[in-house]
Design a protein around this motif. Structure first.
Motif, mmCIF file in Angstrom:
data_model
loop_
_atom_site.group_PDB
_atom_site.id
_atom_site.type_symbol
_atom_site.label_atom_id
_atom_site.label_comp_id
_atom_site.label_asym_id
_atom_site.label_seq_id
_atom_site.Cartn_x
_atom_site.Cartn_y
_atom_site.Cartn_z
ATOM 1 N N HIS A 176 0.849 -1.197 0.000
ATOM 2 C CA HIS A 176 0.000 0.000 0.000
ATOM 3 C C HIS A 176 0.883 1.244 0.000
ATOM 4 O O HIS A 176 2.113 1.153 0.133
ATOM 5 N N GLU A 180 -3.392 1.731 6.438
ATOM 6 C CA GLU A 180 -4.855 1.777 6.435
ATOM 7 C C GLU A 180 -5.386 0.484 7.040
ATOM 8 O O GLU A 180 -4.812 -0.590 6.835
ATOM 9 N N VAL A 183 -5.909 -2.906 5.019
ATOM 10 C CA VAL A 183 -4.650 -3.484 4.532
ATOM 11 C C VAL A 183 -3.888 -4.140 5.679
ATOM 12 O O VAL A 183 -3.296 -5.207 5.515
ATOM 13 N N MET A 258 -14.358 0.255 -0.502
ATOM 14 C CA MET A 258 -13.166 -0.162 0.235
ATOM 15 C C MET A 258 -13.505 -0.769 1.598
ATOM 16 O O MET A 258 -12.892 -1.748 2.021
ATOM 17 N N TYR A 259 -14.496 -0.218 2.281
ATOM 18 C CA TYR A 259 -14.724 -0.588 3.671
ATOM 19 C C TYR A 259 -15.933 -1.485 3.915
ATOM 20 O O TYR A 259 -16.034 -2.094 4.970
ATOM 21 N N PRO A 263 -11.833 -7.287 4.214
ATOM 22 C CA PRO A 263 -10.488 -6.962 3.754
ATOM 23 C C PRO A 263 -9.842 -8.080 2.944
ATOM 24 O O PRO A 263 -9.047 -7.814 2.036
ATOM 25 N N ILE A 266 -10.394 -7.767 -0.840
ATOM 26 C CA ILE A 266 -9.942 -6.568 -1.537
ATOM 27 C C ILE A 266 -8.819 -6.918 -2.505
ATOM 28 O O ILE A 266 -7.878 -7.624 -2.148
ATOM 29 N N GLN A 270 -6.561 -2.058 -5.463
ATOM 30 C CA GLN A 270 -7.735 -1.271 -5.087
ATOM 31 C C GLN A 270 -7.458 -0.288 -3.942
ATOM 32 O O GLN A 270 -7.820 0.895 -4.055
ATOM 33 N N PRO A 271 -6.817 -0.708 -2.825
ATOM 34 C CA PRO A 271 -6.576 0.242 -1.732
ATOM 35 C C PRO A 271 -5.730 1.437 -2.154
ATOM 36 O O PRO A 271 -5.955 2.549 -1.677
ATOM 37 N N ALA A 275 -7.284 5.122 -1.950
ATOM 38 C CA ALA A 275 -6.660 6.053 -1.005
ATOM 39 C C ALA A 275 -6.251 7.342 -1.706
ATOM 40 O O ALA A 275 -6.416 8.438 -1.156
#
Length: 313
Positions: A176, A180, A183, A258-259, A263, A266, A270-271, A275
């Motif tokens: 990442h 976060e 992650v 995302m949320y 997790p 994911i 993507q993160p 972000a």
């Protein structure tokens, strides 16, 4: 449980786009442009809202808080991103990661709730205009903002603290650009289903519930606006709401994707892109979204600029 050296490394390696190094220079340049733009735009909105008496209303009080949030939000992540993209060292200390985790999620949670409060303000202004000053008095506005900030702080402290307790089993690599929660949960080893469930439940409160309130508010606003007979009146009512709605979809769209999913599901990139979008692009766009179609803010900015240049002259 106290973190120990074995399960919690002294620093994390943030991989970012290490597998695509050709992306790093363009991203560095984009961040170098958007960060000062976001700072200047949001500072300008805070200044004009405070200095111009015409903007001393609940709507601009909330907008000032939103701008301050965006300044803190983007500052909690962009300097670290710039450092990592501009140098060969792609690390962040464990303490630095923890601080970033708390700040980033506190600002994010607070902003989600603040946007819901702003939609309520627009609902009262358009659907209950005769009672607006009575309902949205200064005491109520301060109480709403204080509740929003306290809720965001509570979310960040509780969720980030629980996430930091997860064992990493010697892993110190995060795929990442920043620290976060999803992650870190994905990187952790051992049983983490409880953390994923907790994150989902908390995010329903901070994302799904406020979004539902916003949509209900705007459904009522739309119903009230169509009852206005003059086209000029309808245009003015829609004008005060369109900016806020745009900001809502810019923040909530990426945040929900995302949320509000486990997790573990994911995808790898993507993160990073999410972000960049809700942590950098949205705070940079917000000042322009609120000023382009707002005659009051444009007029106040023009007056401020004239005063600055007049004083220099």
């Amino acid at each position: 449980m106290e973190p120990n050296n074995k399960s919690h490394p002294k620093e994390f390696i943030l991989l970012g786009f290490a597998d695509r190094p050709w992306l790093e220079l363009p991203l560095f340049i984009i961040l170098l442009i958007t960060y000062p733009t976001a700072m200047m735009g949001n500072i300008a909105i805070i200044l004009v809202s405070k200095l111009d008496p015409r903007l001393h209303s609940p709507m601009y009080f909330f907008l000032t808080n939103l701008s301050f949030l965006d300044i803190c939000y983007t500052t909690s992540i962009v300097p670290q991103m710039l450092f990592n993209l501009g140098t060969s060292k792609k690390t962040i200390s464990y303490m630095g990661c923890a601080v970033q985790l708390y700040l980033f999620h506190m600002m994010a949670g607070t902003e989600c709730l603040l946007l819901a409060v702003m939609s309520f303000d627009r609902y009262v202004a358009i659907c209950k205009p005769l009672y607006y000053t009575l309902i949205m008095n200064r005491r109520v506005c301060i109480l709403l903002v204080a509740t929003v900030w306290l809720s965001g702080m509570t979310y960040a402290v509780s969720e980030a603290t629980v996430t930091l307790q997860l064992p990493l089993c010697g892993r110190n690599t995060l795929d990442h650009l920043l620290c976060e929660i999803p992650v870190l949960i994905k990187t952790a080893c051992g049983e983490k289903a409880a953390n994923e469930l907790t994150l989902s439940v908390v995010c329903i409160f901070f994302l799904a519930v406020p979004l539902c309130l916003i949509l209900v508010s705007y459904a009522c606003i739309g119903h009230a606006v169509f009852k206005i007979k003059s086209s000029e009146g309808r245009k003015k009512a829609f004008g005060t709401c369109s900016s806020h709605l745009t900001v809502v979809f810019l923040l909530y769209g990426p945040a929900i994707s995302m949320y509000l999913q486990p997790p573990s599901s994911i995808s790898r990139d993507q993160p990073k892109f999410m972000a960049l979008f809700y942590g950098v692009v949205t705070p940079a766009l917000n000042p322009f979204i609120y000023t382009l179609r707002n005659k009051d803010v444009n007029g106040a900015l023009g007056n401020l600029m004239r005063k600055i240049f007049t004083s220099k002259g």
